[in-house]
Enzyme design. Sequence first.
Site, PDB file in Angstrom:
ATOM      1  N   LYS A 119       0.864  -1.194   0.000  1.00 20.50           N
ATOM      2  CA  LYS A 119       0.000   0.000   0.000  1.00 20.50           C
ATOM      3  C   LYS A 119       0.889   1.228   0.000  1.00 20.50           C
ATOM      4  O   LYS A 119       2.022   1.186   0.480  1.00 20.50           O
ATOM      5  CB  LYS A 119      -0.883   0.017   1.257  1.00 20.50           C
ATOM      6  CG  LYS A 119      -2.156   0.817   1.070  1.00 20.50           C
ATOM      7  CD  LYS A 119      -3.177   0.026   0.289  1.00 20.50           C
ATOM      8  CE  LYS A 119      -4.446   0.797   0.037  1.00 20.50           C
ATOM      9  NZ  LYS A 119      -5.492  -0.066  -0.526  1.00 20.50           N
ATOM     10  N   GLY A 146     -20.768   6.518   2.565  1.00 23.84           N
ATOM     11  CA  GLY A 146     -19.692   6.905   1.642  1.00 23.84           C
ATOM     12  C   GLY A 146     -20.253   6.907   0.232  1.00 23.84           C
ATOM     13  O   GLY A 146     -20.884   5.929  -0.194  1.00 23.84           O
ATOM     14  N   GLY A 178     -18.432   7.772  -2.787  1.00 23.87           N
ATOM     15  CA  GLY A 178     -17.326   8.028  -3.715  1.00 23.87           C
ATOM     16  C   GLY A 178     -17.291   6.926  -4.755  1.00 23.87           C
ATOM     17  O   GLY A 178     -18.333   6.380  -5.134  1.00 23.87           O
ATOM     18  N   ASN A 179     -16.081   6.565  -5.187  1.00 20.51           N
ATOM     19  CA  ASN A 179     -15.919   5.509  -6.204  1.00 20.51           C
ATOM     20  C   ASN A 179     -16.714   4.259  -5.851  1.00 20.51           C
ATOM     21  O   ASN A 179     -17.507   3.774  -6.652  1.00 20.51           O
ATOM     22  CB  ASN A 179     -14.446   5.073  -6.254  1.00 20.51           C
ATOM     23  CG  ASN A 179     -13.649   5.986  -7.144  1.00 20.51           C
ATOM     24  OD1 ASN A 179     -14.192   6.619  -8.029  1.00 20.51           O
ATOM     25  ND2 ASN A 179     -12.351   6.053  -6.893  1.00 20.51           N
ATOM     26  N   ALA A 180     -16.450   3.735  -4.664  1.00 22.17           N
ATOM     27  CA  ALA A 180     -17.078   2.475  -4.273  1.00 22.17           C
ATOM     28  C   ALA A 180     -18.575   2.675  -4.015  1.00 22.17           C
ATOM     29  O   ALA A 180     -19.410   1.901  -4.498  1.00 22.17           O
ATOM     30  CB  ALA A 180     -16.385   1.910  -3.040  1.00 22.17           C
ATOM     31  N   GLY A 181     -18.932   3.723  -3.280  1.00 24.28           N
ATOM     32  CA  GLY A 181     -20.313   3.926  -2.848  1.00 24.28           C
ATOM     33  C   GLY A 181     -21.292   4.196  -3.979  1.00 24.28           C
ATOM     34  O   GLY A 181     -22.407   3.651  -3.992  1.00 24.28           O
TER      35      GLY A 181
HETATM   36  P1  NAD Z   1     -13.548   7.917  -2.476  1.00 27.54           P
HETATM   37  O1  NAD Z   1     -12.586   8.929  -2.029  1.00 27.54           O
HETATM   38  O2  NAD Z   1     -13.950   7.892  -3.902  1.00 27.54           O
HETATM   39  O3  NAD Z   1     -14.893   8.057  -1.637  1.00 27.54           O
HETATM   40  C1  NAD Z   1     -14.933   8.095  -0.245  1.00 27.54           C
HETATM   41  C2  NAD Z   1     -16.331   8.563   0.152  1.00 27.54           C
HETATM   42  O4  NAD Z   1     -16.455   8.458   1.562  1.00 27.54           O
HETATM   43  C3  NAD Z   1     -16.630  10.012  -0.200  1.00 27.54           C
HETATM   44  O5  NAD Z   1     -17.977  10.121  -0.628  1.00 27.54           O
HETATM   45  C4  NAD Z   1     -16.480  10.748   1.144  1.00 27.54           C
HETATM   46  O6  NAD Z   1     -17.316  11.885   1.213  1.00 27.54           O
HETATM   47  C5  NAD Z   1     -16.953   9.667   2.071  1.00 27.54           C
HETATM   48  N1  NAD Z   1     -16.445   9.817   3.426  1.00 27.54           N
HETATM   49  C6  NAD Z   1     -15.187  10.100   3.833  1.00 27.54           C
HETATM   50  N2  NAD Z   1     -15.129  10.166   5.172  1.00 27.54           N
HETATM   51  C7  NAD Z   1     -16.391   9.923   5.613  1.00 27.54           C
HETATM   52  C8  NAD Z   1     -16.970   9.845   6.881  1.00 27.54           C
HETATM   53  N3  NAD Z   1     -16.232  10.061   7.982  1.00 27.54           N
HETATM   54  N4  NAD Z   1     -18.297   9.573   6.964  1.00 27.54           N
HETATM   55  C9  NAD Z   1     -19.018   9.382   5.850  1.00 27.54           C
HETATM   56  N5  NAD Z   1     -18.528   9.431   4.609  1.00 27.54           N
HETATM   57  C10 NAD Z   1     -17.225   9.707   4.505  1.00 27.54           C
HETATM   58  O7  NAD Z   1     -12.958   6.512  -1.998  1.00 27.54           O
HETATM   59  P2  NAD Z   1     -13.325   5.070  -2.510  1.00 27.54           P
HETATM   60  O8  NAD Z   1     -12.355   4.684  -3.549  1.00 27.54           O
HETATM   61  O9  NAD Z   1     -14.789   4.988  -2.769  1.00 27.54           O
HETATM   62  O10 NAD Z   1     -12.945   4.214  -1.214  1.00 27.54           O
HETATM   63  C11 NAD Z   1     -13.848   4.064  -0.134  1.00 27.54           C
HETATM   64  C12 NAD Z   1     -13.422   2.871   0.693  1.00 27.54           C
HETATM   65  O11 NAD Z   1     -13.423   1.728  -0.136  1.00 27.54           O
HETATM   66  C13 NAD Z   1     -11.998   2.975   1.269  1.00 27.54           C
HETATM   67  O12 NAD Z   1     -11.944   2.307   2.512  1.00 27.54           O
HETATM   68  C14 NAD Z   1     -11.178   2.223   0.249  1.00 27.54           C
HETATM   69  O13 NAD Z   1      -9.963   1.740   0.802  1.00 27.54           O
HETATM   70  C15 NAD Z   1     -12.144   1.132  -0.094  1.00 27.54           C
HETATM   71  N6  NAD Z   1     -11.845   0.493  -1.372  1.00 27.54           N
HETATM   72  C16 NAD Z   1     -11.981   1.158  -2.545  1.00 27.54           C
HETATM   73  C17 NAD Z   1     -11.668   0.512  -3.724  1.00 27.54           C
HETATM   74  C18 NAD Z   1     -11.873   1.164  -5.047  1.00 27.54           C
HETATM   75  O14 NAD Z   1     -11.649   0.498  -6.069  1.00 27.54           O
HETATM   76  N7  NAD Z   1     -12.291   2.410  -5.125  1.00 27.54           N
HETATM   77  C19 NAD Z   1     -11.207  -0.804  -3.700  1.00 27.54           C
HETATM   78  C20 NAD Z   1     -11.089  -1.468  -2.478  1.00 27.54           C
HETATM   79  C21 NAD Z   1     -11.406  -0.796  -1.313  1.00 27.54           C
END
Ligand code: NAD
Length: 419
Positions: A109, A221, A223-226
């Site tokens: 990481k 959340g 973002g990407n995942a949500g």
């Molecule tokens: P991202 O930055 O695109 O989105 C994160 C989201 O979480 C945003 O909407 C942000 O507003 C929200 N957020 C942040 N802090 C918060 C809080 N305290 N309360 C509520 N919402 C909050 O990130 P992502 O890529 O979607 O990643 C989110 C999680 O998924 C992380 O733990 C990441 O490690 C995990 N993940 C992502 C991927 C991927 O492919 N994107 C893969 C594996 C794991």
Amino acid sequence: MSEVQEDLNPFDIAQSQLDHAARILGLDEATHQFLRLPMRELHVTIPVRMDDGSTRIFQGFRVQYNDALGPTKGGLRFHPEETIDTVRALAAWMTWKTSVLGLPFGGAKGGCICDPKLMSVGELERLSRGWVRAVGSFIGHDRDVPAPDVYTTPQIMAWMMDEYSKMAGYDVPGCITGKPILLGGSEGRDDATARGACFTIREAAKYLGLDLQGEAIAIQGFGNAGVFMAELARDLLGLRVVAVSDTKGGIYSADGIDWQVARDHKQATGSVVGLAGTRPISNAELLELDVAVLCPAALENVLTADNASRVRARIIAEAANGPTTPAADEILHAKNVFVIPDFLCNAGGVTVSYFEWVQNTSGYYWDLATVQERLDARMTEAFWRVAKVHEERGIDSRMAAYCVAVQRVADACKTRGWI
Ligand code: NAD
């Protein structure tokens, strides 16, 4: 209320989870101690010329946790509160993730302490290129392959791949994954994490004998995942998305929230909060909603000893990494809540990253249907590997996933003759 403060240091949590798995597996002392720590880590300082002419120094990290199963693989976060212990924990979880999925990779990481929201595009590009120059001799196609994570994007991966290729003197698309398709990215990478999570939810429902059609899901959340979770939970599983949230708060509608409308509202206003036809709820309330599936898709430590007893979901699908503390795990297990642990649930991203790396290596690119079909097969197989151990040993699903993953890495260390 507990008087003792829960230890929320992610690396302490990762180590205590491993300790627990080591006890269950009866791992020998040397292997256990070896797997408790990263094999290598690099700390770098990155000077970046800012738009106002000043130079700012950023701190970056790359942790290669274990490479017994192959070159290390893992995302890179740009976050103002990044810490080396978070990066270490995430590197450990990547090791267990690639192992449980049966991928030919170890775990790594990276991180950089910065706030991309406060930087111009040019500053972000110079920082991204600076990070690669600083860690360049440490990473690479056959050594350690970064990918996007929190606040890093395909554009950032493109700059990084370009910088690495310039350093090498030839094009090295497989040095990093999550690139735009134009530059060797894979079809299906954008929604892979959420799609993979949906496949595991589908299998968990089969395992538990639940019909998810029309049932509710809450997603923390956006973002990407949500966002992709909100889309695919509806399209693949027939779930009704009743709540979503971001850092500014959450929204609720019993009738369901349209992911596109919520995404457009967030794009226009900076938050999902205030979307017409929904009522505001806090992030804490969202976690305690009466839903079939709860999907934490933001950051670590949101389900703790303080709130786990109030969780009403039947399945927790951990799209985020490390959302549940060990104390919360115990409570949830006792309440018979089925947790699909992070390093299984969110492994779709790294699985399609693996497909991207394979395609870069062979120079032959697959269509979207092939990627999705192969992702489904990998996620489904991994789910049942874990479910079998959960069933046979009567341990919670996180420990079952640990047992599968740690045993494989331990066997690889031994077979290589390291221990
Ligand atoms: P991202 O930055 O695109 O989105 C994160 C989201 O979480 C945003 O909407 C942000 O507003 C929200 N957020 C942040 N802090 C918060 C809080 N305290 N309360 C509520 N919402 C909050 O990130 P992502 O890529 O979607 O990643 C989110 C999680 O998924 C992380 O733990 C990441 O490690 C995990 N993940 C992502 C991927 C991927 O492919 N994107 C893969 C594996 C794991």
